[in-house]
Design a protein around this motif. Structure first.
Motif, PDB file in Angstrom:
ATOM      1  N   THR A  49       0.823  -1.208   0.000  1.00  0.00           N
ATOM      2  CA  THR A  49       0.000   0.000   0.000  1.00  0.00           C
ATOM      3  C   THR A  49       0.858   1.260   0.000  1.00  0.00           C
ATOM      4  OG1 THR A  49      -1.704  -1.200   1.241  1.00  0.00           O
ATOM      5  CG2 THR A  49      -1.879   1.195   1.208  1.00  0.00           C
ATOM      6  N   THR A  50       2.050   1.179   0.594  1.00  0.00           N
ATOM      7  CA  THR A  50       2.940   2.337   0.693  1.00  0.00           C
ATOM      8  C   THR A  50       4.323   1.975   0.147  1.00  0.00           C
ATOM      9  OG1 THR A  50       3.793   1.736   2.881  1.00  0.00           O
ATOM     10  CG2 THR A  50       1.742   3.034   2.817  1.00  0.00           C
ATOM     11  N   ALA A  51       5.177   2.988   0.000  1.00  0.00           N
ATOM     12  CA  ALA A  51       6.556   2.752  -0.442  1.00  0.00           C
ATOM     13  C   ALA A  51       7.297   1.857   0.548  1.00  0.00           C
ATOM     14  CB  ALA A  51       7.274   4.082  -0.618  1.00  0.00           C
ATOM     15  N   ALA A  52       6.979   1.991   1.837  1.00  0.00           N
ATOM     16  CA  ALA A  52       7.612   1.145   2.853  1.00  0.00           C
ATOM     17  C   ALA A  52       7.230  -0.324   2.661  1.00  0.00           C
ATOM     18  CB  ALA A  52       7.227   1.620   4.252  1.00  0.00           C
ATOM     19  N   ASP A  53       5.981  -0.583   2.268  1.00  0.00           N
ATOM     20  CA  ASP A  53       5.548  -1.961   2.005  1.00  0.00           C
ATOM     21  C   ASP A  53       6.318  -2.541   0.826  1.00  0.00           C
ATOM     22  OD1 ASP A  53       3.570  -1.798   3.995  1.00  0.00           O
ATOM     23  OD2 ASP A  53       2.125  -0.975   2.578  1.00  0.00           O
ATOM     24  N   LEU A  54       6.518  -1.727  -0.208  1.00  0.00           N
ATOM     25  CA  LEU A  54       7.258  -2.193  -1.382  1.00  0.00           C
ATOM     26  C   LEU A  54       8.693  -2.541  -0.998  1.00  0.00           C
ATOM     27  CD1 LEU A  54       6.794  -2.560  -4.482  1.00  0.00           C
ATOM     28  CD2 LEU A  54       7.952  -0.371  -4.759  1.00  0.00           C
ATOM     29  N   ALA A  55       9.316  -1.690  -0.186  1.00  0.00           N
ATOM     30  CA  ALA A  55      10.682  -1.954   0.271  1.00  0.00           C
ATOM     31  C   ALA A  55      10.729  -3.211   1.132  1.00  0.00           C
ATOM     32  CB  ALA A  55      11.214  -0.756   1.057  1.00  0.00           C
ATOM     33  N   ARG A  56       9.695  -3.417   1.930  1.00  0.00           N
ATOM     34  CA  ARG A  56       9.645  -4.619   2.764  1.00  0.00           C
ATOM     35  C   ARG A  56       9.576  -5.876   1.901  1.00  0.00           C
ATOM     36  NH1 ARG A  56       4.772  -6.288   7.018  1.00  0.00           N
ATOM     37  NH2 ARG A  56       5.704  -8.251   7.712  1.00  0.00           N
ATOM     38  N   PHE A  57       8.764  -5.835   0.839  1.00  0.00           N
ATOM     39  CA  PHE A  57       8.668  -7.007  -0.022  1.00  0.00           C
ATOM     40  C   PHE A  57       9.987  -7.255  -0.755  1.00  0.00           C
ATOM     41  CE2 PHE A  57       7.375  -8.978  -4.167  1.00  0.00           C
ATOM     42  CZ  PHE A  57       7.215 -10.253  -3.643  1.00  0.00           C
ATOM     43  N   GLU A  58      10.631  -6.182  -1.207  1.00  0.00           N
ATOM     44  CA  GLU A  58      11.942  -6.319  -1.847  1.00  0.00           C
ATOM     45  C   GLU A  58      12.933  -6.998  -0.903  1.00  0.00           C
ATOM     46  OE1 GLU A  58      12.622  -2.226  -2.794  1.00  0.00           O
ATOM     47  OE2 GLU A  58      12.072  -2.506  -4.905  1.00  0.00           O
TER      48      GLU A  58
END
Length: 234
Positions: free
Chosen positions: A214-223
C-alpha cells in the motif's frame, strides 16, 4: 484436492501509494508486483487458473494469457472492489459451477505463503460457508477523539485483521455482493458481503507477513523479503 479458480481484482489505481503507475505494476526484482502475486497463488497445484479484473484500457497490463503454465483470463473491472470481483466472477469459465469454491486474492498482496493457502483450501472447503485468511490483532488499540487525544483503549480479544485469499462458493458470493450493492453497502472485503447475509465465514490464521503493498515502505519490505529468500516465495 479438487481444483479451484482464483479471482484477482486489479482495477485499482493505488492512489494511496502515489505516482502514475498502479502499485500492482511496480517493479520488484525485474517483475511487477502482480507477477509475484500470481507466482504465489498459481504455484499451488489445486489452483487451476485466474481471472483478473482490470481497469478499462489499462495501459500497464502486459497482455498475459497464462502464468506459471496456467490460464489467465481478463475482464473489465468496476469503480469498486466489489464491482470488480463481481465482474471477474461472471467471467469465470463455464466449467466453474455455482457451488464450486473460488479464491479471491488482492493483486498487490504478493507475499502469500504456500502453507497458508493450503490451510485455507483444506479448512475452507470443509466449512458450509467458506473461510478467509486472517491474523489476530496483537497491538493495543486506541480510540481517538476529534481533537486527536485518546478517548479509550479498545479490547483486542477476538479481533482479527482480514487478509486474502478469501474462499467462497461462486454463486453464494455473487448473490451476497449483488445484495450489498443493491442495499448501498460498500463492502471492503468479500467476507463482509457474506456477513450481511447472516453467514459466518471461518477464520483461518495466516502469517503476519502476508501484507498488502500500500505504501513505499511496504514495497521496500517485499523487496527485502524476496532478497532474503533468494527470490523464492515463503
Amino acid at each position: 484436492m479438487p481444483q479451484v479458480w482464483a479471482v484477482v481484482p486489479a482495477a485499482g489505481r493505488g492512489t494511496r501509494f502515489g505516482g502514475e503507475v498502479p502499485k500492482q505494476y511496480l517493479d520488484v526484482a525485474g517483475q511487477p508486483v502482480l507477477a509475484h502475486t500470481l507466482d504465489a497463488l498459481l504455484a499451488h497445484p489445486a489452483v487451476a487458473g485466474a481471472v483478473l479484473a482490470l481497469a478499462a484500457d489499462d495501459p500497464w497490463w502486459p497482455g498475459w494469457h497464462e502464468h506459471a503454465g496456467k490460464p489467465l483470463l481478463t475482464c473489465t473491472g468496476g469503480d469498486s472492489r466489489a464491482a470488480s470481483v463481481l465482474a471477474a466472477l461472471a467471467a469465470l469459465p463455464d466449467a466453474v459451477r455455482g457451488d464450486d469454491f473460488v479464491l479471491v486474492h488482492d493483486a498487490a498482496r504478493p507475499n502469500l505463503a504456500a502453507g497458508d493457502l493450503e490451510q485455507l483450501l483444506e479448512r475452507g472447503r470443509a466449512d458450509p460457508v467458506g473461510a478467509i485468511l486472517a491474523a489476530p490483532v496483537r497491538d493495543t488499540l486506541k480510540r481517538a477523539g476529534d481533537d486527536g487525544g485518546i478517548d479509550a483503549t479498545e479490547p483486542r480479544q477476538r479481533l482479527w485483521r482480514a487478509l486474502t485469499p478469501q474462499l467462497f462458493r461462486r454463486l453464494q458470493l455473487t448473490r451476497a455482493l449483488q445484495a450489498a450493492a443493491a442495499a448501498g453497502i460498500e463492502v471492503t472485503d468479500e467476507a463482509m458481503a457474506l456477513e450481511h447475509q447472516g453467514l459466518r465465514p471461518l477464520l483461518v490464521e495466516g502469517r503476519e507477513d502476508n501484507f498488502k503493498v500500500t505504501t513505499a515502505a511496504d514495497l521496500a519490505r517485499f523487496e527485502f523479503e524476496l532478497a532474503r529468500r533468494g527470490g523464492e516465495h515463503p
